[in-house]
Design an enzyme around this catalytic site. Structure first.
Site, PDB file in Angstrom:
ATOM      1  N   GLY A  76       0.824  -1.187   0.000  1.00  0.00           N
ATOM      2  CA  GLY A  76       0.000   0.000   0.000  1.00  0.00           C
ATOM      3  C   GLY A  76       0.861   1.241   0.000  1.00  0.00           C
ATOM      4  N   THR A  77       0.611   2.073  -0.962  1.00  0.00           N
ATOM      5  CA  THR A  77       1.367   3.310  -0.981  1.00  0.00           C
ATOM      6  C   THR A  77       0.763   4.236  -2.032  1.00  0.00           C
ATOM      7  OG1 THR A  77       3.574   4.222  -1.109  1.00  0.00           O
ATOM      8  CG2 THR A  77       3.005   2.656  -2.778  1.00  0.00           C
ATOM      9  N   THR A  78       1.208   5.471  -1.998  1.00  0.00           N
ATOM     10  CA  THR A  78       0.914   6.377  -3.113  1.00  0.00           C
ATOM     11  C   THR A  78       2.191   7.131  -3.417  1.00  0.00           C
ATOM     12  OG1 THR A  78      -1.283   6.737  -2.209  1.00  0.00           O
ATOM     13  CG2 THR A  78      -0.554   8.240  -3.907  1.00  0.00           C
ATOM     14  N   LYS A 104       9.754   7.085   1.374  1.00  0.00           N
ATOM     15  CA  LYS A 104       9.572   6.348   0.138  1.00  0.00           C
ATOM     16  C   LYS A 104      10.314   6.991  -1.022  1.00  0.00           C
ATOM     17  CE  LYS A 104       5.253   4.702   1.807  1.00  0.00           C
ATOM     18  NZ  LYS A 104       3.871   4.352   1.612  1.00  0.00           N
ATOM     19  N   GLY A 138      -2.820   3.715  -3.914  1.00  0.00           N
ATOM     20  CA  GLY A 138      -3.524   5.000  -3.977  1.00  0.00           C
ATOM     21  C   GLY A 138      -3.379   5.695  -5.310  1.00  0.00           C
TER      22      GLY A 138
END
Lengths: 306, 292
Positions: free
Chosen positions: B61-63, B94, B206
């Site tokens: 999970g990340t954006t 990140k 995301g």
């Protein structure tokens, strides 16, 4: 008239108070008690005209009974633990539908692409269907299931109206739909409907899903393209939008989703529901919008370079 | 020692990539020969063998997002590290700078990304020492892609976006100061072999939410401030809807002078500001309802 006799319809004007917000204080029309409803039920069960008493319809057929084959709706899936029937082709639930409430009513918008795996099965599908003059439903999930359930819902709402003389509220419609879908929970039926309408208590937006979810809210977007639409909607949605702004926001959200999502595309359908009923905007091809957007960005680039 | 160093400098980087250290294996079978040697350029040992169970479910999970515009490259990312339902770290980084003019955005398994970023940094530095010039972003992307190739089919999950400025040691020179910036590069490299060059990328769970915002507002002619605000807005919208993105937003801006980092900003403030506004709207709505 035959239909009136079947439903024991008494000549009664349909009660449609179009409440403005000021009269919210008045008592709402009480939901009829189930007793008289059940009485009518038992009468209807014996009637031979009746081939679709709701209760009978919902008992999922046993997999090996002969009645299963004779059922008109042979698209039922047998229950999970029995042998499953091979699907004719890969079903995919690609779509973008959205609905939101603002000061001028409810807007419902959707794309028009029906996909089956990687194929665009139909580029001009109607994903928004009017149920009655003040309710439309946007559908997502399996196209066949949604079409069927829309027809069932239209029928049930109309029957209720004829039997009781007034129209079912949207919340009650959602509850009815949810309980009709419940026996199919766990099967491969996939239906995700958003009821957008206006009833005595004002604008309403309710999401009903074949998993059993039933949620009321101010903004919903369903389908594979929904994250893209949510980004745009969350940013610009305000209660105080004008009608023109709301329509262009809905269009923009669907456009952005069709731009990025492979399973959404082609045209955009827009419905606007107010106290006076629903009105449909002319179906618009998003290809034009794409070219306009591209040109606009190119123009901006040239302006900056000067 | 000097001779060892010379040998080391002559070593081709590609062979390094065949290391078969496993990122998640703790119970190692002793008859497995691959873990003892470092230089075996053979095929994957693990593709066919029994897979080791993961210690905990990994989630990606990340954006992260990056786009090119007239003022360079703008890169932004959230800071939440999630591990299925748990927020393992609310302040992870990140966006990792690789050298002064190259920045990598990471998505996928954080452990893999941190490791591969270091490997890439090392290889780029070695290249610079061996050849006397910095490798271009395109070359760095290709290098990373080739290094990741032996791991295709395993559970390695790295999706990196490389944003860089290729200036070379020669200055602007005969090219002059063109308004269209041909020196910034943006590449997306993925552990399944994808390597794409583009003007706009967003990676992670995301990313759809961010994409729609970016598609609306990004064009070449943005000013730096406009670019910053749209990047911030896109990450904010993604964190608003996506459960696996959140906490803060990091922003890096890469230009000919290198990368500059903006202070990490907690999105909680933005969220509360929006909530206030919505609350105000709700009362407004109620007032309208009762005043009519």
């Amino acid at each position: 008239m035959a239909l009136e006799d079947v439903c024991s319809f008494k000549e009664r004007p349909v009660q449609h108070k179009w409440f403005s917000f000021s009269s919210l204080g008045d008592a709402a029309i009480p939901f009829p008690t189930s007793d008289c409803y059940n009485l009518r039920y038992s009468r209807l069960e014996t009637s031979e005209n009746n081939c679709g008493v709701p209760l009978h319809f919902f008992i999922p057929p046993l997999p090996h009974s002969s009645s299963f084959i004779n059922r008109p709706l042979s698209s039922f899936c047998p229950p999970k633990n029995s042998m499953t029937v091979q699907k004719p082709f890969r079903l995919a639930h690609g779509t973008t539908t959205l609905g939101f409430i603002f000061q001028g009513g409810v807007i419902a918008a959707a794309d028009t692409r029906a996909s089956a795996g990687g194929l665009v099965a139909c580029p001009a599908v109607h994903k928004i269907t009017p149920i009655h003059s003040h309710l439309v439903v946007t559908s997502s999930g399996s196209g066949a299931d949604c079409m069927l359930w829309e027809r069932i819902l239209i029928r049930e709402i109309r029957l209720y109206q004829l039997r009781h003389g007034h129209r079912l509220s949207i919340r009650a419609t959602a509850k009815l739909l949810s309980s009709m879908l419940h026996p199919f929970k766990g099967t491969e039926m996939c239906v995700a409907l958003t009821l957008c309408g206006w009833d005595k208590s004002g604008p309403k937006l309710i999401y009903v899903c074949s998993d059993g979810a039933r949620l009321q809210g101010d903004v919903f977007s369903v389908g594979s393209g929904s994250p893209y639409a949510y980004g745009v909607l969350d940013r610009e949605l305000r209660w105080s939008l004008s009608k023109g702004e709301a329509i262009s926001l809905a269009r923009e959200a669907v456009f952005r989703a069709t731009h990025r999502d492979a399973y959404s595309g082609n045209n955009v359908d827009l419905f606007h529901i107010t106290a006076q009923g629903w009105s449909q905007r002319k179906r618009e091809d998003l290809k034009e919008e794409y070219y306009r957007d591209k040109e606009k960005k190119g123009k901006k680039k040239n302006d900056k370079l000067k | 020692l000097v001779s060892n160093l010379a040998e080391y400098l002559d070593e081709s980087p590609i062979q390094f990539g065949q290391i078969s250290t496993v990122q998640n294996c703790s119970a190692v079978s002793s008859e497995d020969p691959f873990l003892t040697s470092f230089s075996l350029p053979t095929c994957l040992p693990f593709a066919s063998s029994q897979s080791v169970p993961l210690p905990f479910p990994m989630a990606h999970g990340t954006t992260t997002l990056a786009f090119m515009f007239q003022g360079g490259v703008m890169a932004a990312a959230d800071t939440r590290s999630s591990c299925s339902g748990l927020v393992a770290c609310p302040a992870s980084q990140k966006i990792l700078p690789i050298h002064s003019h190259l920045v990598g955005l990471t998505s996928g398994t954080s452990a893999d990304c941190a490791l591969w970023k270091r490997i890439l940094a090392r290889e780029l530095r070695l290249y610079q020492l061996r050849h006397g010039r910095r490798l271009s972003t395109s070359g760095a992307a290709k290098l990373l892609s080739h290094m990741l190739h032996p791991f295709k089919g395993t559970e390695l999950c790295v999706a990196a976006t490389l944003c860089g400025w290729d200036g070379g040691e020669t200055g602007p020179g005969s090219r002059g100061e063109t308004t269209k910036n041909q020196m910034t590069e943006l590449f997306y490299v993925c552990s399944d072999g994808t390597r794409l060059r583009g003007m706009l990328f967003s990676v992670g769970s995301g990313s759809p939410y961010a994409y729609s915002i970016l598609d609306q507002g990004v064009h070449w002619g943005l000013t730096v401030d406009e670019a910053k605000s749209i990047a911030r807005e896109a990450v904010y919208r993604a964190t608003y809807r996506d459960a696996y993105s959140g906490n803060c937003v990091d922003m890096y801006h890469i230009t000919s002078k290198g990368w500059t980092r903006r202070n990490r900003e907690d999105l909680k403030e933005e969220y509360y500001r929006e909530k206030e506004r919505r609350k105000h709207e709700k009362t407004e709505r109620r007032d309208v309802a009762f005043s009519d």
